[in-house]
Design a protein around this motif. Structure first.
Motif, PDB file in Angstrom:
ATOM      1  N   THR A   1       0.835  -1.200   0.000  1.00  0.00           N
ATOM      2  CA  THR A   1       0.000   0.000   0.000  1.00  0.00           C
ATOM      3  C   THR A   1       0.872   1.254   0.000  1.00  0.00           C
ATOM      4  OG1 THR A   1      -1.657  -1.212   1.280  1.00  0.00           O
ATOM      5  CG2 THR A   1      -1.861   1.202   1.206  1.00  0.00           C
ATOM      6  N   PRO A   2       0.615   2.202  -0.921  1.00  0.00           N
ATOM      7  CA  PRO A   2       1.425   3.428  -0.982  1.00  0.00           C
ATOM      8  C   PRO A   2       1.449   4.151   0.369  1.00  0.00           C
ATOM      9  CG  PRO A   2       0.005   3.265  -2.910  1.00  0.00           C
ATOM     10  CD  PRO A   2      -0.405   2.159  -1.991  1.00  0.00           C
ATOM     11  N   GLY A   3       2.613   4.632   0.745  1.00  0.00           N
ATOM     12  CA  GLY A   3       2.760   5.355   2.003  1.00  0.00           C
ATOM     13  C   GLY A   3       3.253   4.510   3.151  1.00  0.00           C
ATOM     14  N   VAL A   4       3.096   3.197   3.037  1.00  0.00           N
ATOM     15  CA  VAL A   4       3.563   2.307   4.114  1.00  0.00           C
ATOM     16  C   VAL A   4       5.087   2.317   4.176  1.00  0.00           C
ATOM     17  CG1 VAL A   4       3.675  -0.100   4.881  1.00  0.00           C
ATOM     18  CG2 VAL A   4       1.518   0.846   4.071  1.00  0.00           C
ATOM     19  N   ILE A   5       5.722   2.249   3.004  1.00  0.00           N
ATOM     20  CA  ILE A   5       7.180   2.339   2.897  1.00  0.00           C
ATOM     21  C   ILE A   5       7.508   3.654   2.190  1.00  0.00           C
ATOM     22  CG2 ILE A   5       9.279   1.262   1.980  1.00  0.00           C
ATOM     23  CD1 ILE A   5       7.798  -1.398   1.948  1.00  0.00           C
ATOM     24  N   HIS A   6       8.447   4.415   2.737  1.00  0.00           N
ATOM     25  CA  HIS A   6       8.838   5.679   2.099  1.00  0.00           C
ATOM     26  C   HIS A   6       9.290   5.411   0.676  1.00  0.00           C
ATOM     27  CE1 HIS A   6      11.015   9.401   1.236  1.00  0.00           C
ATOM     28  NE2 HIS A   6      10.370   9.944   2.262  1.00  0.00           N
ATOM     29  N   ARG A   7       8.908   6.298  -0.230  1.00  0.00           N
ATOM     30  CA  ARG A   7       9.152   6.039  -1.658  1.00  0.00           C
ATOM     31  C   ARG A   7      10.636   5.855  -1.977  1.00  0.00           C
ATOM     32  NH1 ARG A   7       7.558  11.410  -1.483  1.00  0.00           N
ATOM     33  NH2 ARG A   7       9.103  12.945  -2.171  1.00  0.00           N
ATOM     34  N   VAL A   8      11.517   6.612  -1.318  1.00  0.00           N
ATOM     35  CA  VAL A   8      12.946   6.459  -1.595  1.00  0.00           C
ATOM     36  C   VAL A   8      13.434   5.083  -1.141  1.00  0.00           C
ATOM     37  CG1 VAL A   8      15.266   7.344  -1.113  1.00  0.00           C
ATOM     38  CG2 VAL A   8      13.369   8.935  -1.467  1.00  0.00           C
ATOM     39  N   ASP A   9      12.985   4.656   0.043  1.00  0.00           N
ATOM     40  CA  ASP A   9      13.356   3.315   0.517  1.00  0.00           C
ATOM     41  C   ASP A   9      12.797   2.244  -0.413  1.00  0.00           C
ATOM     42  OD1 ASP A   9      14.680   4.333   2.764  1.00  0.00           O
ATOM     43  OD2 ASP A   9      12.811   4.461   3.893  1.00  0.00           O
ATOM     44  N   LEU A  10      11.589   2.483  -0.921  1.00  0.00           N
ATOM     45  CA  LEU A  10      10.979   1.526  -1.855  1.00  0.00           C
ATOM     46  C   LEU A  10      11.784   1.460  -3.148  1.00  0.00           C
ATOM     47  CD1 LEU A  10       8.630  -0.395  -2.431  1.00  0.00           C
ATOM     48  CD2 LEU A  10       7.337   1.551  -3.301  1.00  0.00           C
ATOM     49  N   TRP A  11      12.206   2.615  -3.663  1.00  0.00           N
ATOM     50  CA  TRP A  11      13.000   2.624  -4.899  1.00  0.00           C
ATOM     51  C   TRP A  11      14.321   1.887  -4.694  1.00  0.00           C
ATOM     52  CZ3 TRP A  11      12.086   8.584  -5.559  1.00  0.00           C
ATOM     53  CH2 TRP A  11      10.813   8.801  -6.073  1.00  0.00           C
ATOM     54  N   LYS A  12      14.954   2.115  -3.551  1.00  0.00           N
ATOM     55  CA  LYS A  12      16.228   1.429  -3.281  1.00  0.00           C
ATOM     56  C   LYS A  12      16.048  -0.080  -3.234  1.00  0.00           C
ATOM     57  CE  LYS A  12      17.577   3.625   0.468  1.00  0.00           C
ATOM     58  NZ  LYS A  12      18.430   3.994   1.614  1.00  0.00           N
ATOM     59  N   THR A  13      14.986  -0.505  -2.546  1.00  0.00           N
ATOM     60  CA  THR A  13      14.743  -1.942  -2.421  1.00  0.00           C
ATOM     61  C   THR A  13      14.426  -2.569  -3.773  1.00  0.00           C
ATOM     62  OG1 THR A  13      13.870  -1.549  -0.199  1.00  0.00           O
ATOM     63  CG2 THR A  13      13.422  -3.687  -1.183  1.00  0.00           C
ATOM     64  N   LEU A  14      13.589  -1.890  -4.557  1.00  0.00           N
ATOM     65  CA  LEU A  14      13.267  -2.393  -5.894  1.00  0.00           C
ATOM     66  C   LEU A  14      14.513  -2.453  -6.768  1.00  0.00           C
ATOM     67  CD1 LEU A  14       9.861  -0.581  -6.592  1.00  0.00           C
ATOM     68  CD2 LEU A  14      10.220  -3.028  -6.299  1.00  0.00           C
ATOM     69  N   ALA A  15      15.386  -1.458  -6.609  1.00  0.00           N
ATOM     70  CA  ALA A  15      16.634  -1.458  -7.377  1.00  0.00           C
ATOM     71  C   ALA A  15      17.490  -2.674  -7.029  1.00  0.00           C
ATOM     72  CB  ALA A  15      17.409  -0.170  -7.106  1.00  0.00           C
ATOM     73  N   LEU A  16      17.539  -3.013  -5.750  1.00  0.00           N
ATOM     74  CA  LEU A  16      18.274  -4.209  -5.333  1.00  0.00           C
ATOM     75  C   LEU A  16      17.679  -5.460  -5.967  1.00  0.00           C
ATOM     76  CD1 LEU A  16      19.013  -3.651  -1.529  1.00  0.00           C
ATOM     77  CD2 LEU A  16      20.690  -4.258  -3.274  1.00  0.00           C
ATOM     78  N   CYS A  17      16.336  -5.527  -5.966  1.00  0.00           N
ATOM     79  CA  CYS A  17      15.653  -6.689  -6.548  1.00  0.00           C
ATOM     80  C   CYS A  17      15.964  -6.813  -8.037  1.00  0.00           C
ATOM     81  CB  CYS A  17      14.140  -6.572  -6.340  1.00  0.00           C
ATOM     82  SG  CYS A  17      13.611  -6.669  -4.628  1.00  0.00           S
ATOM     83  N   PHE A  18      15.822  -5.705  -8.777  1.00  0.00           N
ATOM     84  CA  PHE A  18      16.051  -5.744 -10.220  1.00  0.00           C
ATOM     85  C   PHE A  18      17.521  -6.007 -10.540  1.00  0.00           C
ATOM     86  CE2 PHE A  18      12.122  -2.949 -10.426  1.00  0.00           C
ATOM     87  CZ  PHE A  18      11.314  -3.977 -10.870  1.00  0.00           C
ATOM     88  N   SER A  19      18.401  -5.457  -9.717  1.00  0.00           N
ATOM     89  CA  SER A  19      19.828  -5.712  -9.915  1.00  0.00           C
ATOM     90  C   SER A  19      20.137  -7.194  -9.752  1.00  0.00           C
ATOM     91  CB  SER A  19      20.648  -4.888  -8.921  1.00  0.00           C
ATOM     92  OG  SER A  19      22.017  -5.181  -9.027  1.00  0.00           O
ATOM     93  N   GLY A  20      19.531  -7.818  -8.729  1.00  0.00           N
ATOM     94  CA  GLY A  20      19.727  -9.252  -8.505  1.00  0.00           C
ATOM     95  C   GLY A  20      19.181 -10.097  -9.634  1.00  0.00           C
ATOM     96  N   ALA A  21      18.177  -9.564 -10.355  1.00  0.00           N
ATOM     97  CA  ALA A  21      17.583 -10.304 -11.478  1.00  0.00           C
ATOM     98  C   ALA A  21      18.267  -9.988 -12.799  1.00  0.00           C
ATOM     99  CB  ALA A  21      16.100  -9.973 -11.572  1.00  0.00           C
ATOM    100  N   GLY A  22      19.333  -9.185 -12.743  1.00  0.00           N
ATOM    101  CA  GLY A  22      20.047  -8.844 -13.965  1.00  0.00           C
ATOM    102  C   GLY A  22      19.455  -7.676 -14.731  1.00  0.00           C
ATOM    103  N   GLU A  23      18.414  -7.039 -14.161  1.00  0.00           N
ATOM    104  CA  GLU A  23      17.778  -5.885 -14.814  1.00  0.00           C
ATOM    105  C   GLU A  23      18.478  -4.606 -14.349  1.00  0.00           C
ATOM    106  OE1 GLU A  23      15.482  -5.968 -17.052  1.00  0.00           O
ATOM    107  OE2 GLU A  23      14.831  -8.048 -16.981  1.00  0.00           O
ATOM    108  N   ARG A  24      19.711  -4.426 -14.800  1.00  0.00           N
ATOM    109  CA  ARG A  24      20.522  -3.307 -14.303  1.00  0.00           C
ATOM    110  C   ARG A  24      19.968  -1.951 -14.738  1.00  0.00           C
ATOM    111  NH1 ARG A  24      25.001  -6.681 -16.120  1.00  0.00           N
ATOM    112  NH2 ARG A  24      25.826  -7.870 -14.379  1.00  0.00           N
ATOM    113  N   LYS A  25      19.417  -1.874 -15.947  1.00  0.00           N
ATOM    114  CA  LYS A  25      18.888  -0.597 -16.448  1.00  0.00           C
ATOM    115  C   LYS A  25      17.743  -0.120 -15.568  1.00  0.00           C
ATOM    116  CE  LYS A  25      18.607   2.694 -19.596  1.00  0.00           C
ATOM    117  NZ  LYS A  25      17.514   3.492 -19.030  1.00  0.00           N
ATOM    118  N   LEU A  26      16.828  -1.019 -15.228  1.00  0.00           N
ATOM    119  CA  LEU A  26      15.719  -0.647 -14.339  1.00  0.00           C
ATOM    120  C   LEU A  26      16.239  -0.199 -12.982  1.00  0.00           C
ATOM    121  CD1 LEU A  26      12.994  -3.384 -14.990  1.00  0.00           C
ATOM    122  CD2 LEU A  26      12.734  -0.937 -15.304  1.00  0.00           C
TER     123      LEU A  26
END
Length: 690
Positions: free
Chosen positions: A291-316
Motif C-alpha cells: 500500500t502506498p505510504g507504508v514504505i517511504h518512496r525512496v526506501d521503496l526505490w532502493k529496495t526495488l533497485a536491489l531486486c532488479f539488480s539481482g535479477a540482472g535488470e541493471r537498467k531498471l
C-alpha cells in the motif's frame, strides 16, 4: 470533588464483582473466604449466587486466584475441574440451534471451562512446566473440536469464548517450541491454519508469520504437509522454504487488501526467503503491491533497485536509483550512491557515471566511518577499472588503471583484513598484467580463506596460465577440485579442459568436457523448482558453454562431423547467438570455405555488433584479399582493440595489415604487443571471475 470521588468508588466496586448468568457476587466476599482457607464456602457462594455448576464455579475461582498472582493456588483449583464431563454437557448444548442474540448460557459455560484450562496452561508455563502446559493447551483445542465438531460457527460464538480459543490456538505451537518438541510444533501450526477456528485476520497473520519464521530459521525439516489436508488443484509446498514463502505471501496479500495491520517483519522475512532462491523479481512484485505510504518512496526505490539488480535488470535498477538520488529526494544517500556505483562498475557504458557517483559517496563519508570509506573507495576503484577497459585512448586507459589501483590500495589500507578487497586488487593487477603482484595477492587470499573460496583457486590458476605455467595451473585446479563440493566444480572442470587444450592434450580435454556435461545434467535433474535456470548458470557453468567449447575443440582437430553435432546441441539451447555463428564461421574457414565463413562472421556481428572475435576474423580475411581491402581490415581490427585492448589476436592481425600496407614501424609495434600479450594471456579472461 465529593461527587467525583463517589463515582470513582462506585466504578471501582462495580469492577470488583464477579458476574455470570445475570447474577453478581462481590469479589471481596469470595476473596475473604479464600484467604480464610474456606474454599468450599467460596465455591458454594459462587454456585448459589450465579447459578453455576461445580466446574464453572471452580473455573471462576481459579481465574480469581490467577489474577491475584497466586499461580500455584490457581493450579490446584484448576486440577479439580473434570474437563471431559464438562465437554460432554456442552456438546449436547452446542447441537441446539442458537441465534446470534439467543441463548448465551451454554457458550458462557463453555468459555468458563475452556478459559480455566487455558489459564491452567498459563500457570504451568509460569512454573516452567512447559511440556505439561502444552498438553493442557492441546486439551483446550481438543475440547473445542468436540464441542463444535463441524467447526466454530461465527454467527453465534460470543466474543469471550472466541478470545479464549484464539489465544489457545496461538499459544500451543509456541509452547511446543519452548519444550523442544518441534514435530509437535509443526503439527500444531498446520492444525491451526487448516482447521476452522474462526480466527480473525490479525491473529491468523501473526500465526502464519511465526510459522514462517520457524520454517526459515529453526533448522528443522518440516516435510510435506499431510495428503489428508490437500485440496485437488491446490499448490503443495515441497520443503520449508516453499512453505514459508507461501505463508508470507498470504500475509502480504492480507496487508494489501487491508484485512490485517502492516507488519514490517513479514516483508523482511520474505526478502530473506526469496533472496535465498534468487527469486528477486517475485520479491519486487511483492514490494510493488505494498500500500502506498507504508514504505517511504525512496526506501521503496532502493529496495526495488536491489531486486532488479539481482535479477540482472541493471537498467531498471539504475533508473530507480537515479530517482532516489534526485536533488529533491536524497542526493547524498550513501547506500543509493554505492549501489548505483556498483551497477555502473558492471556496465562499460555506465562506468563514467559510476565514477561520479562513487566519488560523491567517498566525499560524503570521509572521516565519518573507516569501513564505509573503504567500501566507497573499493567501488570507486571498480568503476575506474571498468572505465579503463573501455577507454579508446592508451594514455587515458593508463591513467584510469593507475587511479583504480590507487583507490583499491587506499581501501585496503583502511581495511587490511577485508578479503574481498584483496581479491579485487589482485584482479586489477592481473588485468593490467602485473602478474607477480597479482600472484602474491591471490596466494594471500587463499591462505586467509583457508582455500574455502572457489574464486581464489580460479584466480590463482588463471594467473599461472597467464605466466604459461600450465602444468602448475592444472595442479592448482586439481587441488581446488578436491576442496570443492561436487555441484560447484563446473568452472574448475571447464578451466581444466582449457588447460589441457593449451598443453595440446586434446583427448584429455574431451574427457574433461564429458565429465562436465555429466555434472550439468545431474544439476538440472536435482535443482529445486524455486531455483531458476539463470541462477544455476550464473553460479556454475551452463550447458551451452560446454557444447561451444567442444565444437571449437573438434573444429581445431578437423573432426568436422563431431564439431557440427556439438554446434547443433548449442544451437538447440540458444537458437541464434554470436558465439554459435562465430564457431560456425571458424569451421568453414578451417575447411577453406572462406565465403561461407565470412557470411557467418557477418551474421555474428548482426546479432552482436561489438562481438570482438568476429571483428578479428573478418579483419584477417579482408587483409588476405589485397591492398584495396586493407583499410576495412584496419578499421575492424582497430575497433576490436578499442573494445578489448589486451586481445593479442587483434594486435597480431593488425601487425600483418600494417606490414602489407608498408607501415613497418607500426607493424613491429603491433607484433611486439601481440608477443608480450601472448606471454601473459590467460586461458580465460580475468574479468570472468568478477
Amino acid at each position: 470533588m465529593s461527587g467525583e470521588a463517589s463515582s470513582s468508588q462506585i466504578g471501582e466496586r462495580e469492577e470488583r464483582k464477579i458476574c455470570a448468568n445475570g447474577g453478581c457476587v462481590q469479589t471481596e466476599t469470595i476473596e475473604a473466604k479464600l484467604d480464610a482457607g474456606n474454599f468450599d464456602q467460596a465455591e458454594s457462594a459462587l454456585r448459589e449466587g450465579l447459578s453455576l455448576n461445580s466446574e464453572e464455579a471452580r473455573a471462576l475461582l481459579g481465574r480469581l486466584e490467577y489474577q491475584r498472582g497466586n499461580v500455584e493456588a490457581a493450579l490446584r483449583v484448576f486440577e479439580g475441574i473434570d474437563l471431559q464431563a464438562a465437554i460432554q454437557r456442552l456438546q449436547s448444548c452446542s447441537t441446539e440451534k442458537i441465534s446470534k442474540k439467543g441463548r448465551a448460557g451454554p457458550q458462557q459455560g463453555a468459555n468458563l471451562v475452556l478459559e480455566a484450562i487455558y489459564l491452567k496452561t498459563k500457570s504451568l508455563q509460569k512454573l516452567n512446566k512447559i511440556t505439561d502446559a502444552a498438553e493442557e493447551c492441546k486439551k483446550v483445542l481438543d475440547g473445542v473440536e468436540k464441542i463444535f465438531p463441524q467447526g466454530i460457527p461465527d454467527v453465534f460464538v460470543e466474543t469471550k469464548l472466541q478470545e479464549t480459543i484464539s489465544r489457545a490456538v496461538e499459544l500451543l505451537p509456541e509452547l511446543w517450541k519452548q519444550a523442544g518438541c518441534y514435530p509437535e510444533a509443526i503439527s500444531s501450526y498446520r492444525r491451526t491454519l487448516l482447521s476452522q477456528w474462526n480466527l480473525d485476520n490479525e491473529c491468523c497473520a501473526r500465526i502464519q508469520n511465526k510459522f514462517a519464521v520457524f520454517l526459515l530459521y529453526s533448522g528443522v525439516e518440516a516435510g510435506t504437509p499431510s495428503t489428508a489436508t490437500h485440496v485437488d488443484g491446490t499448490y503443495v509446498p515441497k520443503n520449508n522454504l516453499e512453505e514459508a514463502i507461501l505463508l508470507l505471501m498470504i500475509c502480504m496479500r492480507k496487508f494489501s487488501l487491508g484485512k490485517a495491520k502492516w507488519d514490517p517483519t513479514v516483508i523482511e522475512h520474505l526478502t530473506f526467503a526469496l533472496s535465498l532462491c534468487s527469486q528477486t523479481p517475485v520479491l519486487a512484485k511483492q514490494f510493488e503491491e505494498v500500500t502506498p505510504g507504508v514504505i517511504h518512496r525512496v526506501d521503496l526505490w532502493k529496495t526495488l533497485a536491489l531486486c532488479f539488480s539481482g535479477a540482472g535488470e541493471r537498467k531498471l535498477a539504475f533508473d530507480l536509483l537515479k530517482k532516489a538520488l534526485h536533488p529533491h529526494e536524497r542526493p547524498d544517500d550513501i547506500t543509493s550512491l554505492l549501489l548505483v556505483s556498483k551497477i555502473c562498475s558492471e556496465e562499460g557504458l555506465l562506468a563514467a557515471q559510476g565514477i561520479e557517483y562513487a566519488q560523491r559517496a567517498v566525499n560524503n563519508c570521509k572521516k565519518r566511518n573507516k569501513h564505509l570509506e573503504g567500501v566507497c573507495l573499493r567501488v570507486l576503484g571498480l568503476c575506474l577499472g571498468k572505465q579503463a577497459s573501455v577507454s579508446a585512448s592508451d594514455h587515458e586507459r593508463s591513467r584510469l588503471q593507475s587511479e583504480a589501483l590507487k583507490s583499491l590500495d587506499e581501501a585496503v589500507g583502511l581495511e587490511p583484513e577485508n578479503l574481498d578487497l584483496i581479491f579485487e586488487l589482485a584482479i586489477q593487477y592481473a588485468m593490467q598484467r602485473n602478474l607477480n603482484n597479482a600472484l602474491r595477492l591471490a596466494k594471500k587470499y587463499i591462505d586467509a580463506t583457508g582455500g574455502s573460496m572457489l574464486r581464489g583457486w580460479r584466480l590463482l590458476a588463471l594467473i599461472l596460465s597467464a605466466q604459461q605455467r600450465f602444468q602448475e595451473a592444472e595442479v592448482v585446479t586439481d587441488a581446488a577440485l578436491d576442496e570443492t563440493a561436487k555441484w560447484d566444480q563446473g568452472p574448475l572442470l571447464r578451466m581444466k579442459a582449457k588447460l589441457r587444450i593449451s598443453q595440446s592434450r586434446h583427448l584429455d580435454a574431451i574427457e574433461t568436457y564429458r565429465h562436465l556435461l555429466a555434472l550439468i545434467q545431474a544439476q538440472k535433474k536435482s535443482h529445486g523448482p524455486l531455483q531458476s535456470t539463470h541462477q544455476i548458470e550464473d553460479d556454475r557453468v551452463n550447458e551451452y558453454e560446454v557444447w561451444q567449447g567442444l565444437a571449437n575443440l573438434y573444429s581445431s582437430l578437423s573432426r568436422w562431423k563431431d564439431a557440427e553435432i556439438c554446434l547443433g546441441k548449442a544451437r538447440a539451447i540458444i537458437e541464434c547467438s554470436s558465439e554459435t555463428l562465430h564457431t560456425e564461421g571458424t569451421i568453414y574457414q578451417r575447411r577453406g570455405e572462406i565465403d561461407d565463413a565470412l557470411a557467418a562472421y557477418v551474421n555474428a556481428l548482426l546479432v552482436e555488433p561489438n562481438y570482438v572475435p568476429s571483428k578479428i576474423s573478418i579483419g584477417s580475411i579482408m587483409s588476405s584479399r589485397g591492398l584495396p581491402m586493407l583499410p576495412v581490415a584496419r578499421t575492424l581490427l582497430s575497433d576490436a582493440l578499442r573494445l578489448e585492448p589486451t586481445n593479442r589476436m587483434a594486435w597480431l592481425h593488425l601487425g600483418f595489415v600494417h606490414k602489407l600496407d608498408g607501415r613497418l614501424s607500426d607493424a613491429i609495434d603491433s607484433f611486439q604487443a601481440a608477443s608480450m600479450l601472448e606471454e601473459s594471456d590467460p586461458i580465460e579472461s580475468f574479468s570472468s571471475i568478477l
